[in-house]
Design an enzyme around this catalytic site. Structure first.
Site, PDB file in Angstrom:
ATOM      1  N   TYR A  75     -21.283  -3.671   5.343  1.00 58.85           N
ATOM      2  CA  TYR A  75     -21.073  -2.426   5.592  1.00 58.85           C
ATOM      3  C   TYR A  75     -22.184  -1.668   5.953  1.00 58.85           C
ATOM      4  O   TYR A  75     -23.138  -1.393   5.068  1.00 58.85           O
ATOM      5  CB  TYR A  75     -20.115  -1.876   4.345  1.00 58.85           C
ATOM      6  CG  TYR A  75     -19.093  -2.265   3.827  1.00 58.85           C
ATOM      7  CD1 TYR A  75     -18.436  -3.306   4.537  1.00 58.85           C
ATOM      8  CD2 TYR A  75     -18.448  -2.283   2.847  1.00 58.85           C
ATOM      9  CE1 TYR A  75     -17.275  -4.022   4.348  1.00 58.85           C
ATOM     10  CE2 TYR A  75     -17.509  -2.922   2.044  1.00 58.85           C
ATOM     11  CZ  TYR A  75     -16.927  -4.009   2.997  1.00 58.85           C
ATOM     12  OH  TYR A  75     -15.496  -4.578   2.576  1.00 58.85           O
ATOM     13  N   PRO A 221      -5.067  -1.701   0.302  1.00 56.76           N
ATOM     14  CA  PRO A 221      -4.018  -1.225  -0.302  1.00 56.76           C
ATOM     15  C   PRO A 221      -3.183  -0.502  -0.042  1.00 56.76           C
ATOM     16  O   PRO A 221      -1.873  -0.439  -0.247  1.00 56.76           O
ATOM     17  CB  PRO A 221      -4.520  -1.057  -1.878  1.00 56.76           C
ATOM     18  CG  PRO A 221      -5.750  -0.466  -1.749  1.00 56.76           C
ATOM     19  CD  PRO A 221      -6.515  -1.080  -0.659  1.00 56.76           C
ATOM     20  N   LEU A 222      -3.607   0.497   0.819  1.00 52.39           N
ATOM     21  CA  LEU A 222      -2.837   1.592   1.878  1.00 52.39           C
ATOM     22  C   LEU A 222      -2.809   1.303   3.068  1.00 52.39           C
ATOM     23  O   LEU A 222      -2.100   2.300   3.832  1.00 52.39           O
ATOM     24  CB  LEU A 222      -3.438   2.937   1.290  1.00 52.39           C
ATOM     25  CG  LEU A 222      -3.329   3.216  -0.119  1.00 52.39           C
ATOM     26  CD1 LEU A 222      -4.216   4.710  -0.231  1.00 52.39           C
ATOM     27  CD2 LEU A 222      -2.062   3.664  -0.939  1.00 52.39           C
ATOM     28  N   GLY A 224      -0.837   0.259   6.241  1.00 59.79           N
ATOM     29  CA  GLY A 224       0.563   0.429   6.708  1.00 59.79           C
ATOM     30  C   GLY A 224       0.868   1.160   7.875  1.00 59.79           C
ATOM     31  O   GLY A 224      -0.246   1.196   8.831  1.00 59.79           O
ATOM     32  N   PHE A 225       1.816   1.699   8.090  1.00 62.21           N
ATOM     33  CA  PHE A 225       2.178   2.155   9.386  1.00 62.21           C
ATOM     34  C   PHE A 225       2.589   3.547   9.158  1.00 62.21           C
ATOM     35  O   PHE A 225       3.585   4.188   9.753  1.00 62.21           O
ATOM     36  CB  PHE A 225       3.413   1.257   9.801  1.00 62.21           C
ATOM     37  CG  PHE A 225       3.327  -0.129   9.601  1.00 62.21           C
ATOM     38  CD1 PHE A 225       4.137  -0.642   8.564  1.00 62.21           C
ATOM     39  CD2 PHE A 225       2.201  -0.730  10.063  1.00 62.21           C
ATOM     40  CE1 PHE A 225       4.041  -1.895   8.228  1.00 62.21           C
ATOM     41  CE2 PHE A 225       2.105  -2.233   9.657  1.00 62.21           C
ATOM     42  CZ  PHE A 225       3.087  -2.766   8.432  1.00 62.21           C
TER      43      PHE A 225
END
Length: 335
Positions: A75, A221-222, A224-225
């Site tokens: 990173y 973990p979050l 999504g769409f």
């Protein structure tokens, strides 16, 4: 796609964990942790655009009681680890610093696996220097290198632990067979794989971790769409608890398994506070069953397709894009 594995392979029984030490690690992280990847520049290259704002996020995480900070040498590369040390060192008592080695960045920003023992030894030494640590609490193989036998990569991490340079060993982006092999070579305390409401491909790995008392750290973990748009169930559950759909998604994850340790990342202190608040949400059985039963459809994955195409044309585009989108997701190894 089959999102929940109904018949966990017998291979699960062959995975062995790290006993009481790993369980102590898990017990101390019941509220989850913070994934620091977002505190970097564009494409996770260079320092964050606003260093002071990034520092505020790290300080606020500690204020809120977060006791796991997850990073990686890739990173930045390097900038993320250095930022954490600049802001938080000397570290508060009880704070677990987890980092990863085994992925390198090319000049064009691509992510390339390098699991050679000589590279991992140098990478660990550089992480120790940047993080200003004598021992890294949790050192993780970022991704198996197909050009290097996994036994060699994990064996080097075992050597680093024997030398006192790392306390616990983790692996990331592994399938069940790779996890089984890794546990034959060293005591494995954690697995960091993609897992969230919309993607449960690694359900069998999660169940193996649960059976062996290995922490399962779901990254993204979050991901999504559009939780508030594409998943009405999450919006409903979030409203019922006076919270956001994202918080409901994290609450679902935290209750999914006793070894689950989510590490949501954000560059916003407001979102950080919302994410931490999810630890206090207790879903009802009905709410959990509703979310457990959720299966993403093409409309959830692709969002509302705004196009002059006719209805039939839009459906053809969605049908063609689905496999490409899934392939794209599987080729990304950002965390």
């Amino acid at each position: 796609e089959k999102w929940i594995v109904e018949d966990i392979p017998l291979l699960v029984d062959e995975v062995t964990g790290n006993g009481s030490e790993a369980m102590h690690f898990i017990a101390g992280l019941s509220m989850g942790g913070y994934g620091a990847m977002r505190l970097a520049g564009r494409n996770i290259l260079g320092p964050p655009p606003n260093v002071e704002a990034a520092a505020d996020v790290l300080r606020r995480a500690i204020d809120l009681g977060v006791n796991l900070i997850d990073t990686a040498d890739a990173y930045g590369p390097g900038y993320n680890e250095a930022l954490i040390a600049d802001v938080l060192s000397p570290y508060p008592e009880g704070l677990v610093i987890a980092t990863k080695g085994g992925l390198v960045r090319t000049p064009d920003g691509a992510w390339t696996a390098n699991g050679r023992p000589d590279h991992l030894r140098r990478a660990c030494a550089e992480s120790l220097r940047r993080l200003r640590l004598e021992t890294i609490d949790l050192y993780q193989l970022h991704r198996p290198d197909p050009a290097v036998p996994l036994e060699e990569s994990v064996g080097l991490l075992r050597d680093l632990r024997d030398e006192g340079k790392v306390r616990l060993i983790g692996v990331s982006n592994v399938d069940l067979r790779q996890l089984t092999l890794a546990t034959d070579i060293a005591d494995i305390a954690s697995v960091q794989n993609p897992y969230h409401l919309h993607d449960r491909e690694h359900e069998n790995v999660l169940r193996a971790c649960e059976a062996a008392d290995i922490a399962f750290i779901p990254y993204y973990p979050l991901k999504g769409f559009g939780y508030d748009k594409g998943t009405p169930a999450l919006a409903d559950v979030g409203r019922a608890h006076g919270s956001s759909p994202a918080a409901a998604a994290l609450a679902w994850l935290l209750g999914r398994s006793p070894v689950m340790v989510p590490i949501p990342g954000t560059s916003s202190t407001r979102h950080l506070e919302q994410n931490v608040a999810a630890a206090a949400i207790r879903l009802t059985n009905t709410e959990r069953e509703r979310l457990d039963a959720f299966r993403p459809g093409l409309s959830d994955k692709l969002g509302a397709l705004k196009s002059p195409l006719s209805g039939a044309g839009r459906e053809r585009v969605r049908a063609a894009a689905g496999p490409l989108r899934r392939l794209s997701e599987r080729l990304r190894f950002w965390d």
